[in-house]
Enzyme design. Sequence first.
Site, PDB file in Angstrom:
ATOM      1  N   GLU A 113    -100.160 -19.793  -2.929  1.00 20.21           N
ATOM      2  CA  GLU A 113    -100.605 -19.409  -1.576  1.00 20.21           C
ATOM      3  C   GLU A 113    -101.824 -20.204  -1.137  1.00 20.21           C
ATOM      4  O   GLU A 113    -101.978 -20.517   0.051  1.00 20.21           O
ATOM      5  CB  GLU A 113    -100.913 -17.913  -1.521  1.00 20.21           C
ATOM      6  CG  GLU A 113     -99.699 -17.015  -1.656  1.00 20.21           C
ATOM      7  CD  GLU A 113     -99.374 -16.643  -3.089  1.00 20.21           C
ATOM      8  OE1 GLU A 113     -98.503 -15.781  -3.299  1.00 20.21           O
ATOM      9  OE2 GLU A 113    -100.021 -17.216  -4.013  1.00 20.21           O
ATOM     10  N   PHE A 124     -97.775  -0.243  -4.664  1.00 20.23           N
ATOM     11  CA  PHE A 124     -97.582  -1.499  -5.372  1.00 20.23           C
ATOM     12  C   PHE A 124     -97.873  -2.688  -4.456  1.00 20.23           C
ATOM     13  O   PHE A 124     -97.380  -2.771  -3.347  1.00 20.23           O
ATOM     14  CB  PHE A 124     -96.147  -1.585  -5.893  1.00 20.23           C
ATOM     15  CG  PHE A 124     -95.821  -2.879  -6.583  1.00 20.23           C
ATOM     16  CD1 PHE A 124     -96.420  -3.207  -7.788  1.00 20.23           C
ATOM     17  CD2 PHE A 124     -94.933  -3.786  -6.015  1.00 20.23           C
ATOM     18  CE1 PHE A 124     -96.140  -4.415  -8.419  1.00 20.23           C
ATOM     19  CE2 PHE A 124     -94.643  -4.989  -6.637  1.00 20.23           C
ATOM     20  CZ  PHE A 124     -95.248  -5.300  -7.848  1.00 20.23           C
ATOM     21  N   GLN A 125     -98.706  -3.591  -4.951  1.00 22.61           N
ATOM     22  CA  GLN A 125     -99.132  -4.800  -4.233  1.00 22.61           C
ATOM     23  C   GLN A 125     -99.783  -4.478  -2.880  1.00 22.61           C
ATOM     24  O   GLN A 125     -99.642  -5.229  -1.914  1.00 22.61           O
ATOM     25  CB  GLN A 125     -97.964  -5.778  -4.055  1.00 22.61           C
ATOM     26  CG  GLN A 125     -97.530  -6.419  -5.374  1.00 22.61           C
ATOM     27  CD  GLN A 125     -96.635  -7.619  -5.206  1.00 22.61           C
ATOM     28  OE1 GLN A 125     -95.879  -7.733  -4.229  1.00 22.61           O
ATOM     29  NE2 GLN A 125     -96.686  -8.537  -6.161  1.00 22.61           N
ATOM     30  N   LYS A 183     -94.441  -3.877   6.085  1.00 22.55           N
ATOM     31  CA  LYS A 183     -93.036  -4.214   5.871  1.00 22.55           C
ATOM     32  C   LYS A 183     -92.112  -3.488   6.846  1.00 22.55           C
ATOM     33  O   LYS A 183     -91.155  -4.080   7.366  1.00 22.55           O
ATOM     34  CB  LYS A 183     -92.647  -3.896   4.423  1.00 22.55           C
ATOM     35  CG  LYS A 183     -91.268  -4.397   4.052  1.00 22.55           C
ATOM     36  CD  LYS A 183     -90.996  -4.271   2.570  1.00 22.55           C
ATOM     37  CE  LYS A 183     -89.634  -4.879   2.210  1.00 22.55           C
ATOM     38  NZ  LYS A 183     -89.368  -4.813   0.751  1.00 22.55           N
ATOM     39  N   MET A 240    -120.688 -34.043 -10.066  1.00 18.59           N
ATOM     40  CA  MET A 240    -121.848 -33.638  -9.282  1.00 18.59           C
ATOM     41  C   MET A 240    -122.713 -32.655 -10.052  1.00 18.59           C
ATOM     42  O   MET A 240    -123.950 -32.691  -9.954  1.00 18.59           O
ATOM     43  CB  MET A 240    -121.413 -33.055  -7.941  1.00 18.59           C
ATOM     44  CG  MET A 240    -122.558 -32.835  -6.968  1.00 18.59           C
ATOM     45  SD  MET A 240    -123.458 -34.356  -6.539  1.00 18.59           S
ATOM     46  CE  MET A 240    -122.413 -35.008  -5.228  1.00 18.59           C
TER      47      MET A 240
END
Length: 579
Positions: free
Chosen positions: A70, A132-133, A182, A490
């Site tokens: 993602e 869930f999620q 959803k 760096m």
Amino acid sequence: MIVQTTKKSKEQLHKELLQPDVITGSEMLLRSLLLEEVDCVFGYPGGAVLYIYDAMHGNPDFKHLLTRHEQGAIHAADGYARSTGKVGVCIATSGPGATNLVTGIATAYMDSVPLVVITGNVSTAVIGTDAFQEADITGITLPITKHSYLVRDVKDLPRVIKEAFHIASTGRRGPVLIDIPKDVSNAEAPFYYPEKVEIRGYHPTVQPNKLQVDRMLEAIAEAERPMILAGGGVVYADASKELLEFVEKTQIPVTTTLLGLGGFPSANPLWLGMPGMHGTYAANHALQNCDLLIGIGARFDDRVTMKVNGFAPKAKIVHIDVDPAEIGKIVETHIPVVGDIKAVLQLALLKARKSQSAAWIEHVQADKANHPLRYIDSDKELKPQHVIEMIHETTNGDAIVTTDVGQHQMWTAQYYKFNKPRSWITSGGLGTMGFGFPSAIGAQIANPDRVVVSINGDGGMQMCSQELAICAINQIPVKIVVINNQVLGMVRQWQEIIHGNRFSHIDLAGSPDFVKLAEAYGVKGLRATNKEEARRMWQEALDTPGPVLVEFFVRRDENVYPMVTQGSTIDQMIMGDSE
């Protein structure tokens, strides 16, 4: 039998999309994105967005690029947006899918990049139950979005999308998040897409106050040592042409910030380079000695000003910005000008006159000639600065160049000379490792006819290397550069200069063989360890039609100079071994 299908015209597609059919929220989303003329959506599916992805199935008008993470999706959308000025779009599922976007949202927010970020969520009936999620992504991202929506009614979805694009692309640009539960994505309603947007309380100032512009012009007429500090806002406002005309009319020297590179042509004799921590001698000393400083679309961040109470001590400061919250935030501003930069400069050009800067120009150009960027070259080992100069030379400075974050980023900013806006893509404010390569994919999708070069360190490349897969599968011809010094460069430089050579947890010598890694994904891999190999391998990469990764092995302990350490003023510069 071969059935020939005729491609729909833009007008025909637009008419079909606007039909008031009863459709699902998922279909509304796709229609709305097409009506906003979105060319490509970058995303990764999951449970909460399955209805949306199901709606994509068999839709010939909708283009989606499946990334491998993602974060790769949102960085690609970011590169698409920066290279075009259009709104970039990405999509992810709920929970971990959404939280994997957070770094990319913050990256875009810090650099004022217009994105519409679409996330799925659990069904409305179970929001707040730790389903869930489930993750409160609107709450998590509240400080790093320009605005966000949680859509609970499918009938609101077209309006929300229209508003999101408007908010993201007007005023000070930025990311807008749309969270779609959803059940909303599967609910049905008639589709009506609004023709215009009216948002109470949101009316960004475009046209400036004419009296403030006149005050700025009066200050220019009185000044003997004027300077312009041009930032990323010039690029975002598509005001590069106006800035060049303004500078030619007023004869004021220019320095461009990291994000402003390309907003003013580097070949112009009035350009002094980049200012700040790794800025040029001429730019930093000019800022410290000017009597008028005009900040245009620059936010005076700490890497430009360094010690704030010692920054531009002799200057009256004019600050032009579309975001009034930036004016006076860091430095005291004597003449504020709020408005779209293009509109401000167009108004200023009506009355602009040549400044009294002849002696000042002679002085700053002498500084530029006497103190150029330089490094000690070598025929025995490959220097990273040489690699960047070679890339610039072989692309004629016309490539779109993206970088990751670190020493290679600063060397590219110093030694690749940008003459066109939207040719330089880098994470400035947040400094996001893993940004460079995915952003190049988005830039290449948006600009198929241009050479896109992604310059990375060996550290940052390992944070996004999985996206090599989509370059191979889709033959996205990004030229991927890995400047391999086998160390977090760096961090090593700071530990050397500031922490007395106490090197702590910076060794990357156990990194993979990047050529074999590229080949494992199906991308051509090349390696160079000296100047002759570097030129030969790089030319082979440019001559290869598809994606190529070129690994350049460079000196481990090379530093970026000049450098200004924290707590110092910008003219207190460490010039390095070359001086």
